[in-house]
Design a protein around this motif. Structure first.
Motif, PDB file in Angstrom:
ATOM      1  N   LEU A  14       0.948  13.873  -6.626  1.00  0.00           N
ATOM      2  CA  LEU A  14      -0.041  14.839  -7.036  1.00  0.00           C
ATOM      3  C   LEU A  14      -0.295  16.162  -6.287  1.00  0.00           C
ATOM      4  CD1 LEU A  14      -3.088  12.266  -7.130  1.00  0.00           C
ATOM      5  CD2 LEU A  14      -1.879  13.369  -8.983  1.00  0.00           C
ATOM      6  N   GLU A  15       0.227  16.144  -5.129  1.00  0.00           N
ATOM      7  CA  GLU A  15       0.335  17.451  -4.338  1.00  0.00           C
ATOM      8  C   GLU A  15       1.371  18.352  -4.955  1.00  0.00           C
ATOM      9  OE1 GLU A  15       1.162  19.380   0.060  1.00  0.00           O
ATOM     10  OE2 GLU A  15      -0.031  17.471  -0.256  1.00  0.00           O
ATOM     11  N   ARG A  16       2.484  17.741  -5.126  1.00  0.00           N
ATOM     12  CA  ARG A  16       3.841  18.521  -5.617  1.00  0.00           C
ATOM     13  C   ARG A  16       3.600  18.901  -7.153  1.00  0.00           C
ATOM     14  NH1 ARG A  16       8.825  14.711  -3.808  1.00  0.00           N
ATOM     15  NH2 ARG A  16       8.643  15.304  -1.586  1.00  0.00           N
ATOM     16  N   ALA A  17       3.016  18.226  -7.864  1.00  0.00           N
ATOM     17  CA  ALA A  17       2.553  18.549  -9.303  1.00  0.00           C
ATOM     18  C   ALA A  17       1.503  19.605  -9.582  1.00  0.00           C
ATOM     19  CB  ALA A  17       2.157  17.248 -10.145  1.00  0.00           C
ATOM     20  N   GLY A  18       0.772  19.667  -8.211  1.00  0.00           N
ATOM     21  CA  GLY A  18      -0.386  20.738  -8.474  1.00  0.00           C
ATOM     22  C   GLY A  18      -1.801  20.080  -9.127  1.00  0.00           C
ATOM     23  N   TRP A  19      -1.714  18.898  -8.933  1.00  0.00           N
ATOM     24  CA  TRP A  19      -2.868  18.048  -9.441  1.00  0.00           C
ATOM     25  C   TRP A  19      -3.622  17.517  -8.269  1.00  0.00           C
ATOM     26  CZ3 TRP A  19       0.502  14.691 -13.274  1.00  0.00           C
ATOM     27  CH2 TRP A  19       1.145  15.689 -14.255  1.00  0.00           C
ATOM     28  N   LYS A  20      -4.983  17.121  -8.878  1.00  0.00           N
ATOM     29  CA  LYS A  20      -5.926  16.356  -7.958  1.00  0.00           C
ATOM     30  C   LYS A  20      -6.192  15.021  -8.347  1.00  0.00           C
ATOM     31  CE  LYS A  20      -8.586  19.945  -8.269  1.00  0.00           C
ATOM     32  NZ  LYS A  20      -9.518  20.801  -8.697  1.00  0.00           N
ATOM     33  N   LEU A  21      -6.375  14.024  -7.479  1.00  0.00           N
ATOM     34  CA  LEU A  21      -6.684  12.742  -7.865  1.00  0.00           C
ATOM     35  C   LEU A  21      -7.991  12.674  -9.244  1.00  0.00           C
ATOM     36  CD1 LEU A  21      -5.800   9.833  -7.349  1.00  0.00           C
ATOM     37  CD2 LEU A  21      -7.409   9.762  -5.775  1.00  0.00           C
ATOM     38  N   THR A  22      -8.745  13.622  -9.144  1.00  0.00           N
ATOM     39  CA  THR A  22      -9.824  13.714  -9.945  1.00  0.00           C
ATOM     40  C   THR A  22      -9.369  14.135 -11.384  1.00  0.00           C
ATOM     41  OG1 THR A  22     -10.881  15.680  -9.186  1.00  0.00           O
ATOM     42  CG2 THR A  22     -11.491  13.585  -8.142  1.00  0.00           C
ATOM     43  N   ASP A  23      -8.337  14.857 -11.552  1.00  0.00           N
ATOM     44  CA  ASP A  23      -8.012  15.419 -12.641  1.00  0.00           C
ATOM     45  C   ASP A  23      -7.655  14.450 -13.726  1.00  0.00           C
ATOM     46  OD1 ASP A  23      -7.789  17.877 -11.693  1.00  0.00           O
ATOM     47  OD2 ASP A  23      -5.799  17.915 -11.534  1.00  0.00           O
ATOM     48  N   HIS A  24      -8.061  14.657 -15.021  1.00  0.00           N
ATOM     49  CA  HIS A  24      -7.858  13.623 -16.050  1.00  0.00           C
ATOM     50  C   HIS A  24      -6.563  14.279 -17.082  1.00  0.00           C
ATOM     51  CE1 HIS A  24     -11.253  11.206 -14.903  1.00  0.00           C
ATOM     52  NE2 HIS A  24     -11.954  12.435 -14.752  1.00  0.00           N
ATOM     53  N   ARG A  25      -5.572  13.798 -16.681  1.00  0.00           N
ATOM     54  CA  ARG A  25      -4.260  14.216 -17.546  1.00  0.00           C
ATOM     55  C   ARG A  25      -3.335  13.139 -18.387  1.00  0.00           C
ATOM     56  NH1 ARG A  25      -2.780  19.242 -15.738  1.00  0.00           N
ATOM     57  NH2 ARG A  25      -3.651  20.142 -13.688  1.00  0.00           N
ATOM     58  N   CYS A  26      -4.167  12.250 -18.668  1.00  0.00           N
ATOM     59  CA  CYS A  26      -3.597  11.050 -19.473  1.00  0.00           C
ATOM     60  C   CYS A  26      -3.125  11.721 -20.847  1.00  0.00           C
ATOM     61  CB  CYS A  26      -4.549   9.849 -19.589  1.00  0.00           C
ATOM     62  SG  CYS A  26      -4.751   8.888 -18.167  1.00  0.00           S
ATOM     63  N   GLY A  27      -2.118  11.561 -20.851  1.00  0.00           N
ATOM     64  CA  GLY A  27      -1.227  12.312 -22.235  1.00  0.00           C
ATOM     65  C   GLY A  27      -1.121  13.570 -22.306  1.00  0.00           C
ATOM     66  N   ALA A  28      -1.610  14.264 -21.175  1.00  0.00           N
ATOM     67  CA  ALA A  28      -1.235  15.778 -21.263  1.00  0.00           C
ATOM     68  C   ALA A  28       0.224  16.134 -20.768  1.00  0.00           C
ATOM     69  CB  ALA A  28      -1.929  16.493 -20.184  1.00  0.00           C
ATOM     70  N   ALA A  29       0.574  17.231 -21.593  1.00  0.00           N
ATOM     71  CA  ALA A  29       2.036  17.782 -21.381  1.00  0.00           C
ATOM     72  C   ALA A  29       2.020  18.504 -20.350  1.00  0.00           C
ATOM     73  CB  ALA A  29       2.481  18.180 -22.595  1.00  0.00           C
ATOM     74  N   LEU A  51       0.833  -1.272   0.033  1.00  0.00           N
ATOM     75  CA  LEU A  51       0.012   0.026   0.008  1.00  0.00           C
ATOM     76  C   LEU A  51       1.053   1.375   0.059  1.00  0.00           C
ATOM     77  CD1 LEU A  51      -2.787  -0.862   2.411  1.00  0.00           C
ATOM     78  CD2 LEU A  51      -2.936  -0.982  -0.018  1.00  0.00           C
ATOM     79  N   GLY A  52       2.134   1.117  -0.008  1.00  0.00           N
ATOM     80  CA  GLY A  52       3.050   2.066  -0.321  1.00  0.00           C
ATOM     81  C   GLY A  52       3.011   3.206  -1.224  1.00  0.00           C
ATOM     82  N   PRO A  53       2.505   2.775  -2.220  1.00  0.00           N
ATOM     83  CA  PRO A  53       2.370   3.691  -3.418  1.00  0.00           C
ATOM     84  C   PRO A  53       0.989   4.719  -3.275  1.00  0.00           C
ATOM     85  CG  PRO A  53       2.650   1.554  -4.465  1.00  0.00           C
ATOM     86  CD  PRO A  53       2.486   1.422  -2.928  1.00  0.00           C
ATOM     87  N   VAL A  54       0.208   4.592  -2.399  1.00  0.00           N
ATOM     88  CA  VAL A  54      -0.920   5.009  -2.101  1.00  0.00           C
ATOM     89  C   VAL A  54      -0.633   6.541  -1.578  1.00  0.00           C
ATOM     90  CG1 VAL A  54      -3.131   5.265  -1.063  1.00  0.00           C
ATOM     91  CG2 VAL A  54      -2.593   3.070  -1.532  1.00  0.00           C
ATOM     92  N   PRO A  55      -0.006   6.256  -0.428  1.00  0.00           N
ATOM     93  CA  PRO A  55       0.513   7.945   0.038  1.00  0.00           C
ATOM     94  C   PRO A  55       1.392   8.545  -0.849  1.00  0.00           C
ATOM     95  CG  PRO A  55       1.294   6.151   1.519  1.00  0.00           C
ATOM     96  CD  PRO A  55       0.484   5.556   0.593  1.00  0.00           C
ATOM     97  N   ALA A  56       2.444   7.652  -1.183  1.00  0.00           N
ATOM     98  CA  ALA A  56       3.236   8.359  -2.433  1.00  0.00           C
ATOM     99  C   ALA A  56       2.493   9.145  -3.689  1.00  0.00           C
ATOM    100  CB  ALA A  56       4.302   7.215  -2.960  1.00  0.00           C
ATOM    101  N   VAL A  57       1.613   8.421  -3.857  1.00  0.00           N
ATOM    102  CA  VAL A  57       0.834   9.087  -4.976  1.00  0.00           C
ATOM    103  C   VAL A  57       0.184  10.385  -4.881  1.00  0.00           C
ATOM    104  CG1 VAL A  57      -0.969   8.846  -6.609  1.00  0.00           C
ATOM    105  CG2 VAL A  57       0.345   7.033  -6.562  1.00  0.00           C
ATOM    106  N   HIS A  58      -0.345  10.433  -3.479  1.00  0.00           N
ATOM    107  CA  HIS A  58      -0.906  11.636  -2.890  1.00  0.00           C
ATOM    108  C   HIS A  58       0.040  12.718  -2.898  1.00  0.00           C
ATOM    109  CE1 HIS A  58      -4.937  10.329  -2.256  1.00  0.00           C
ATOM    110  NE2 HIS A  58      -4.442   9.300  -1.970  1.00  0.00           N
TER     111      HIS A  58
END
Length: 60
Positions: A45-60, A35-42
């Motif tokens: 996402l915070e460092r990138a300024g993104w939210k889990l609900t953002d859909h950025r697949c393929g976005a630059a 389960l280590g990836p769960v907090p790592a992903v959060h």
């Protein structure tokens, strides 16, 4: 995959096919291994300024 600094790649005509937007490092209790990836992903996402609900697949 080749990982290189932007200036190095540009000087050699190597075109980027991806970029690292952010990363996260986290730890969990030993009994929660896997389960280590769960907090790592959060964190990433915070460092990138993104939210889990953002859909950025393929976005630059």
């Amino acid at each position: 995959m080749v990982v290189a600094e932007r200036g190095y790649a540009d000087a050699r005509g190597i075109e980027a096919s991806a970029r690292l937007a952010a990363f996260g490092i986290a730890a969990v209790e030993p009994g929660m291994f896997g389960l280590g990836p769960v907090p790592a992903v959060h964190i990433a996402l915070e460092r990138a300024g993104w939210k889990l609900t953002d859909h950025r697949c393929g976005a630059a």
